[in-house]
Scaffold this motif. Structure first.
Motif, PDB file in Angstrom:
ATOM      1  N   THR A  46       5.128  10.571   2.097  1.00  0.00           N
ATOM      2  CA  THR A  46       4.648   9.309   1.549  1.00  0.00           C
ATOM      3  C   THR A  46       4.955   8.184   2.527  1.00  0.00           C
ATOM      4  O   THR A  46       6.011   8.181   3.159  1.00  0.00           O
ATOM      5  N   VAL A  47       4.035   7.233   2.627  1.00  0.00           N
ATOM      6  CA  VAL A  47       4.227   6.045   3.447  1.00  0.00           C
ATOM      7  C   VAL A  47       3.934   4.821   2.590  1.00  0.00           C
ATOM      8  O   VAL A  47       2.855   4.716   1.993  1.00  0.00           O
ATOM      9  N   VAL A  48       4.897   3.926   2.513  1.00  0.00           N
ATOM     10  CA  VAL A  48       4.727   2.661   1.797  1.00  0.00           C
ATOM     11  C   VAL A  48       4.683   1.568   2.856  1.00  0.00           C
ATOM     12  O   VAL A  48       5.555   1.496   3.724  1.00  0.00           O
ATOM     13  N   THR A  49       3.655   0.707   2.769  1.00  0.00           N
ATOM     14  CA  THR A  49       3.494  -0.365   3.746  1.00  0.00           C
ATOM     15  C   THR A  49       3.428  -1.707   3.041  1.00  0.00           C
ATOM     16  O   THR A  49       2.655  -1.882   2.101  1.00  0.00           O
ATOM     17  N   PHE A  50       4.251  -2.629   3.501  1.00  0.00           N
ATOM     18  CA  PHE A  50       4.196  -4.024   3.074  1.00  0.00           C
ATOM     19  C   PHE A  50       3.652  -4.836   4.228  1.00  0.00           C
ATOM     20  O   PHE A  50       4.096  -4.667   5.361  1.00  0.00           O
ATOM     21  N   ARG A  51       2.696  -5.712   3.957  1.00  0.00           N
ATOM     22  CA  ARG A  51       2.225  -6.696   4.933  1.00  0.00           C
ATOM     23  C   ARG A  51       2.458  -8.052   4.293  1.00  0.00           C
ATOM     24  O   ARG A  51       1.751  -8.427   3.367  1.00  0.00           O
ATOM     25  N   LEU A  52       3.463  -8.754   4.797  1.00  0.00           N
ATOM     26  CA  LEU A  52       3.901 -10.002   4.168  1.00  0.00           C
ATOM     27  C   LEU A  52       3.702 -11.184   5.104  1.00  0.00           C
ATOM     28  O   LEU A  52       4.061 -11.105   6.282  1.00  0.00           O
ATOM     29  N   ASP A 100       0.833  -1.197   0.000  1.00  0.00           N
ATOM     30  CA  ASP A 100       0.000   0.000   0.000  1.00  0.00           C
ATOM     31  C   ASP A 100       0.870   1.250   0.000  1.00  0.00           C
ATOM     32  O   ASP A 100       1.887   1.301   0.694  1.00  0.00           O
ATOM     33  N   ILE A 101       0.458   2.247  -0.772  1.00  0.00           N
ATOM     34  CA  ILE A 101       1.174   3.514  -0.824  1.00  0.00           C
ATOM     35  C   ILE A 101       0.197   4.635  -0.537  1.00  0.00           C
ATOM     36  O   ILE A 101      -0.842   4.731  -1.198  1.00  0.00           O
ATOM     37  N   LYS A 102       0.529   5.441   0.437  1.00  0.00           N
ATOM     38  CA  LYS A 102      -0.276   6.620   0.754  1.00  0.00           C
ATOM     39  C   LYS A 102       0.633   7.837   0.680  1.00  0.00           C
ATOM     40  O   LYS A 102       1.727   7.836   1.218  1.00  0.00           O
ATOM     41  N   SER A 103       0.143   8.869  -0.005  1.00  0.00           N
ATOM     42  CA  SER A 103       0.934  10.082  -0.139  1.00  0.00           C
ATOM     43  C   SER A 103       0.011  11.278  -0.054  1.00  0.00           C
ATOM     44  O   SER A 103      -1.123  11.238  -0.534  1.00  0.00           O
ATOM     45  N   ALA A 104       0.480  12.322   0.570  1.00  0.00           N
ATOM     46  CA  ALA A 104      -0.297  13.554   0.694  1.00  0.00           C
ATOM     47  C   ALA A 104       0.612  14.739   0.412  1.00  0.00           C
ATOM     48  O   ALA A 104       1.759  14.779   0.889  1.00  0.00           O
TER      49      ALA A 104
END
Length: 141
Positions: free
Chosen positions: A121-127, A112-116
């Motif tokens: 920006t925050v990139v999240t991996f859930r593995l 997931d990538i969230k940017s404002a």
């Protein structure tokens, strides 16, 4: 992967002469957990290229990893200028990561990538945790 990202950030920090700092926080019990090769590097490079290059001072890049509900959660964030989500998703590096994750993981995962604008920006991996997730040789599993 984390050591590689750490060295890259150290070099870029010197190159940009203190315009940004970085922090890497990995939970002790996750220090030896394997993740796919070159998963973090394109994201960290994007933090520098699209985030820190325009920052004049007080830039920050953070990498964290922790366990949440039997998943490895990795977050890479910056406090750069941010941008629209469609611009982020269109990049070749991001598309490559999406395709690789889809091939590598048969159990649920998230990228997931969230940017404002003006917030970063925050990139999240859930593995899902796997015995051997390093390298591309387990694509055949």
């Amino acid at each position: 992967e984390v050591k590689f990202a750490d060295k890259y950030l150290e070099i870029m920090s010197m190159r940009f002469r203190g315009k940004f700092s970085y922090e890497i926080n990995i939970a002790e019990n996750l220090q030896e957990v394997a993740i796919p090769d070159l998963l973090l590097q394109p994201i960290v490079e994007n933090c520098i290229k699209h985030g820190m290059e325009t920052v004049t001072e007080n830039g920050e890049v953070r990498i964290t990893a922790e366990m949440q509900e039997h998943q490895l959660v990795i977050k890479i964030s910056d406090n750069g200028p941010g941008c629209e989500a469609d611009k982020i998703s269109a990049g070749v590096g991001i598309q490559n990561i999406r395709e690789r994750l889809a091939r590598l993981y048969h159990r649920p995962y998230a990228f997931d990538i969230k940017s404002a604008r003006n917030k970063g920006t925050v990139v999240t991996f859930r593995l899902p945790l796997q015995e051997n997730t390093s390298g591309e040789n387990h694509d055949k599993n």
